[in-house]
Scaffold this motif. Structure first.
Motif, PDB file in Angstrom:
ATOM      1  N   GLN A  15       0.843  -1.191   0.000  1.00 19.44           N
ATOM      2  CA  GLN A  15       0.000   0.000   0.000  1.00 19.44           C
ATOM      3  C   GLN A  15       0.881   1.245   0.000  1.00 19.44           C
ATOM      4  OE1 GLN A  15      -3.622   0.072  -0.060  1.00 19.44           O
ATOM      5  NE2 GLN A  15      -2.942  -1.902  -0.878  1.00 19.44           N
ATOM      6  N   PRO A  16       0.348   2.388  -0.483  1.00 20.18           N
ATOM      7  CA  PRO A  16       1.155   3.614  -0.528  1.00 20.18           C
ATOM      8  C   PRO A  16       1.797   3.991   0.801  1.00 20.18           C
ATOM      9  CG  PRO A  16      -0.829   3.914  -1.817  1.00 20.18           C
ATOM     10  CD  PRO A  16      -0.967   2.579  -1.111  1.00 20.18           C
ATOM     11  N   ASN A  17       1.079   3.811   1.916  1.00 15.72           N
ATOM     12  CA  ASN A  17       1.664   4.191   3.203  1.00 15.72           C
ATOM     13  C   ASN A  17       2.889   3.339   3.550  1.00 15.72           C
ATOM     14  OD1 ASN A  17      -0.359   2.091   3.523  1.00 15.72           O
ATOM     15  ND2 ASN A  17      -0.102   2.316   5.739  1.00 15.72           N
ATOM     16  N   GLU A  18       2.926   2.084   3.093  1.00 21.91           N
ATOM     17  CA  GLU A  18       4.093   1.229   3.336  1.00 21.91           C
ATOM     18  C   GLU A  18       5.280   1.666   2.477  1.00 21.91           C
ATOM     19  OE1 GLU A  18       2.033  -3.038   4.294  1.00 21.91           O
ATOM     20  OE2 GLU A  18       1.693  -2.200   2.281  1.00 21.91           O
ATOM     21  N   ILE A  19       4.994   2.086   1.272  1.00 19.34           N
ATOM     22  CA  ILE A  19       6.036   2.581   0.356  1.00 19.34           C
ATOM     23  C   ILE A  19       6.566   3.922   0.852  1.00 19.34           C
ATOM     24  CG2 ILE A  19       6.477   3.349  -2.009  1.00 19.34           C
ATOM     25  CD1 ILE A  19       4.155   1.325  -2.788  1.00 19.34           C
ATOM     26  N   HIS A  20       5.644   4.745   1.350  1.00 12.34           N
ATOM     27  CA  HIS A  20       6.016   6.101   1.776  1.00 12.34           C
ATOM     28  C   HIS A  20       6.975   6.101   2.967  1.00 12.34           C
ATOM     29  CE1 HIS A  20       5.492  10.357   1.308  1.00 12.34           C
ATOM     30  NE2 HIS A  20       5.314  10.484   2.617  1.00 12.34           N
ATOM     31  N   GLU A  21       6.993   5.034   3.742  1.00 11.88           N
ATOM     32  CA  GLU A  21       7.973   4.935   4.830  1.00 11.88           C
ATOM     33  C   GLU A  21       9.399   5.063   4.280  1.00 11.88           C
ATOM     34  OE1 GLU A  21       7.514   1.531   7.396  1.00 11.88           O
ATOM     35  OE2 GLU A  21       5.322   1.662   7.260  1.00 11.88           O
ATOM     36  N   TYR A  22       9.610   4.608   3.062  1.00 10.16           N
ATOM     37  CA  TYR A  22      10.937   4.655   2.436  1.00 10.16           C
ATOM     38  C   TYR A  22      11.130   5.917   1.599  1.00 10.16           C
ATOM     39  CZ  TYR A  22      11.269  -0.120   3.996  1.00 10.16           C
ATOM     40  OH  TYR A  22      11.313  -1.238   4.792  1.00 10.16           O
ATOM     41  N   VAL A  23      10.096   6.303   0.853  1.00 12.52           N
ATOM     42  CA  VAL A  23      10.211   7.444  -0.059  1.00 12.52           C
ATOM     43  C   VAL A  23      10.050   8.774   0.668  1.00 12.52           C
ATOM     44  CG1 VAL A  23       9.200   8.561  -2.103  1.00 12.52           C
ATOM     45  CG2 VAL A  23       9.445   6.067  -2.037  1.00 12.52           C
ATOM     46  N   GLY A  24       9.154   8.844   1.634  1.00 17.56           N
ATOM     47  CA  GLY A  24       8.849  10.099   2.307  1.00 17.56           C
ATOM     48  C   GLY A  24       9.796  10.470   3.427  1.00 17.56           C
ATOM     49  N   ASN A  25      10.795   9.647   3.687  1.00 17.31           N
ATOM     50  CA  ASN A  25      11.763   9.913   4.752  1.00 17.31           C
ATOM     51  C   ASN A  25      13.165   9.796   4.164  1.00 17.31           C
ATOM     52  OD1 ASN A  25      13.510   9.825   6.962  1.00 17.31           O
ATOM     53  ND2 ASN A  25      12.025   8.776   8.255  1.00 17.31           N
ATOM     54  N   LEU A  26      13.836  10.919   4.031  1.00 12.61           N
ATOM     55  CA  LEU A  26      15.172  10.923   3.413  1.00 12.61           C
ATOM     56  C   LEU A  26      16.185  10.091   4.184  1.00 12.61           C
ATOM     57  CD1 LEU A  26      15.388  14.637   2.212  1.00 12.61           C
ATOM     58  CD2 LEU A  26      15.071  12.585   0.809  1.00 12.61           C
ATOM     59  N   ASP A  27      15.958   9.878   5.478  1.00 18.05           N
ATOM     60  CA  ASP A  27      16.844   8.993   6.232  1.00 18.05           C
ATOM     61  C   ASP A  27      16.777   7.562   5.699  1.00 18.05           C
ATOM     62  OD1 ASP A  27      17.997  10.820   8.003  1.00 18.05           O
ATOM     63  OD2 ASP A  27      16.405  10.558   9.501  1.00 18.05           O
ATOM     64  N   ASN A  28      15.665   7.195   5.038  1.00 18.38           N
ATOM     65  CA  ASN A  28      15.486   5.834   4.525  1.00 18.38           C
ATOM     66  C   ASN A  28      15.850   5.673   3.053  1.00 18.38           C
ATOM     67  OD1 ASN A  28      14.612   5.084   7.063  1.00 18.38           O
ATOM     68  ND2 ASN A  28      12.455   5.407   6.578  1.00 18.38           N
ATOM     69  N   TRP A  29      16.229   6.744   2.382  1.00 22.40           N
ATOM     70  CA  TRP A  29      16.574   6.627   0.963  1.00 22.40           C
ATOM     71  C   TRP A  29      17.787   5.724   0.748  1.00 22.40           C
ATOM     72  CZ3 TRP A  29      15.494  10.438  -3.414  1.00 22.40           C
ATOM     73  CH2 TRP A  29      14.160  10.857  -3.372  1.00 22.40           C
ATOM     74  N   SER A  30      18.689   5.684   1.699  1.00 16.34           N
ATOM     75  CA  SER A  30      19.870   4.818   1.546  1.00 16.34           C
ATOM     76  C   SER A  30      19.492   3.343   1.571  1.00 16.34           C
ATOM     77  CB  SER A  30      20.904   5.117   2.637  1.00 16.34           C
ATOM     78  OG  SER A  30      20.347   4.862   3.914  1.00 16.34           O
ATOM     79  N   ASP A  31      18.287   3.006   2.065  1.00 18.55           N
ATOM     80  CA  ASP A  31      17.825   1.618   2.075  1.00 18.55           C
ATOM     81  C   ASP A  31      17.449   1.116   0.682  1.00 18.55           C
ATOM     82  OD1 ASP A  31      18.101   1.675   4.819  1.00 18.55           O
ATOM     83  OD2 ASP A  31      15.951   1.885   5.218  1.00 18.55           O
ATOM     84  N   TRP A  32      17.090   2.048  -0.228  1.00 20.23           N
ATOM     85  CA  TRP A  32      16.597   1.600  -1.538  1.00 20.23           C
ATOM     86  C   TRP A  32      17.263   2.276  -2.733  1.00 20.23           C
ATOM     87  CZ3 TRP A  32      13.967   5.066  -4.718  1.00 20.23           C
ATOM     88  CH2 TRP A  32      13.520   6.253  -4.113  1.00 20.23           C
ATOM     89  N   THR A  33      17.852   3.452  -2.544  1.00 20.12           N
ATOM     90  CA  THR A  33      18.548   4.075  -3.678  1.00 20.12           C
ATOM     91  C   THR A  33      19.941   3.457  -3.814  1.00 20.12           C
ATOM     92  OG1 THR A  33      19.366   5.896  -2.316  1.00 20.12           O
ATOM     93  CG2 THR A  33      17.285   6.259  -3.513  1.00 20.12           C
ATOM     94  N   LEU A  34      20.444   3.490  -5.008  1.00 20.00           N
ATOM     95  CA  LEU A  34      21.724   2.838  -5.308  1.00 20.00           C
ATOM     96  C   LEU A  34      22.867   3.828  -5.490  1.00 20.00           C
ATOM     97  CD1 LEU A  34      20.208   0.288  -7.841  1.00 20.00           C
ATOM     98  CD2 LEU A  34      20.815  -0.127  -5.454  1.00 20.00           C
ATOM     99  N   TRP A  35      22.653   5.081  -5.094  1.00 18.33           N
ATOM    100  CA  TRP A  35      23.668   6.109  -5.350  1.00 18.33           C
ATOM    101  C   TRP A  35      25.009   5.743  -4.718  1.00 18.33           C
ATOM    102  CZ3 TRP A  35      20.320   7.797  -8.477  1.00 18.33           C
ATOM    103  CH2 TRP A  35      19.062   8.251  -8.123  1.00 18.33           C
ATOM    104  N   GLN A  36      24.999   5.289  -3.476  1.00 17.56           N
ATOM    105  CA  GLN A  36      26.262   5.014  -2.789  1.00 17.56           C
ATOM    106  C   GLN A  36      26.954   3.768  -3.323  1.00 17.56           C
ATOM    107  OE1 GLN A  36      24.603   5.653   1.258  1.00 17.56           O
ATOM    108  NE2 GLN A  36      26.324   7.071   1.495  1.00 17.56           N
ATOM    109  N   GLN A  37      26.217   2.824  -3.894  1.00 15.55           N
ATOM    110  CA  GLN A  37      26.848   1.679  -4.554  1.00 15.55           C
ATOM    111  C   GLN A  37      27.534   2.132  -5.842  1.00 15.55           C
ATOM    112  OE1 GLN A  37      23.889  -1.338  -5.155  1.00 15.55           O
ATOM    113  NE2 GLN A  37      23.663  -1.741  -2.975  1.00 15.55           N
TER     114      GLN A  37
END
Length: 174
Positions: A40-62
């Motif tokens: 659901q959107p609210n489950e996705i938003h935990e990752y997208v809506g919080n910049l502290d969690n972007w490192s969990d799914w974005t690949l920039w640092q890899q």
């Protein structure tokens, strides 16, 4: 007329066409990618809506291990992060953020004109379609319109890789 003179004239015509077309081609671009996530959107938003969690799914640092990211404000309108590394510097600022909508943000990379980007959610049955858009303008004389034409190829696969990783992370958390 000698072959050298013909070749020189041909080069002048070719360069003239390239310059001429640069004045009629648009210098703005739009890049889009999407993915269906079994959440659901609210489950996705935990990752997208919080910049502290972007490192969990974005690949920039890899992609750039030297990248240092500083989150100045993690959530809500005005959420902001800055980064720097071998691949460049930049900043990201949320201008709209909502659990059921997604986020709109301004992105500045290496002091270029800002890009407007959005990561949006829409229900698709029991799943959620997550769509990532980036829009901007390349303000470089003559080369700008040609670079704008190439932006989908340069940014599209990066957006898709990150979306695919977001899908994996969210679905494995559920």
């Amino acid at each position: 007329m000698s072959k050298i003179r013909i070749a020189v004239y041909a080069i002048y015509v070719f360069v003239g066409l390239i310059v001429g077309f640069s004045f009629i081609l648009p210098n703005n671009y739009s890049v889009y990618r999407g993915v269906i996530v079994d959440a659901q959107p609210n489950e996705i938003h935990e990752y997208v809506g919080n910049l502290d969690n972007w490192s969990d799914w974005t690949l920039w640092q890899q992609q750039d291990p030297s990248l240092k990211i500083a989150v100045l404000k993690p959530t809500g309108v005005g959420a902001n992060q800055r980064w720097g590394g071998d691949s460049g510097t930049g900043s990201l600022t949320f201008i709209r953020e909502d659990t059921w909508y997604g986020v709109d943000y301004d992105l500045i990379v290496d002091n270029n004109p800002p890009m407007r980007a959005s990561i949006l959610y829409s229900l698709d049955g029991n799943m959620t379609r997550v769509e990532w858009f980036m829009r901007g303008k390349v303000n470089i004389p003559i080369a700008g319109p040609y670079m704008a034409l190439m932006m989908d190829g340069m940014l599209g696969s990066m957006l898709q890789d990150n979306l695919d990783n977001l899908k994996r992370v969210v679905e494995s958390a559920n």
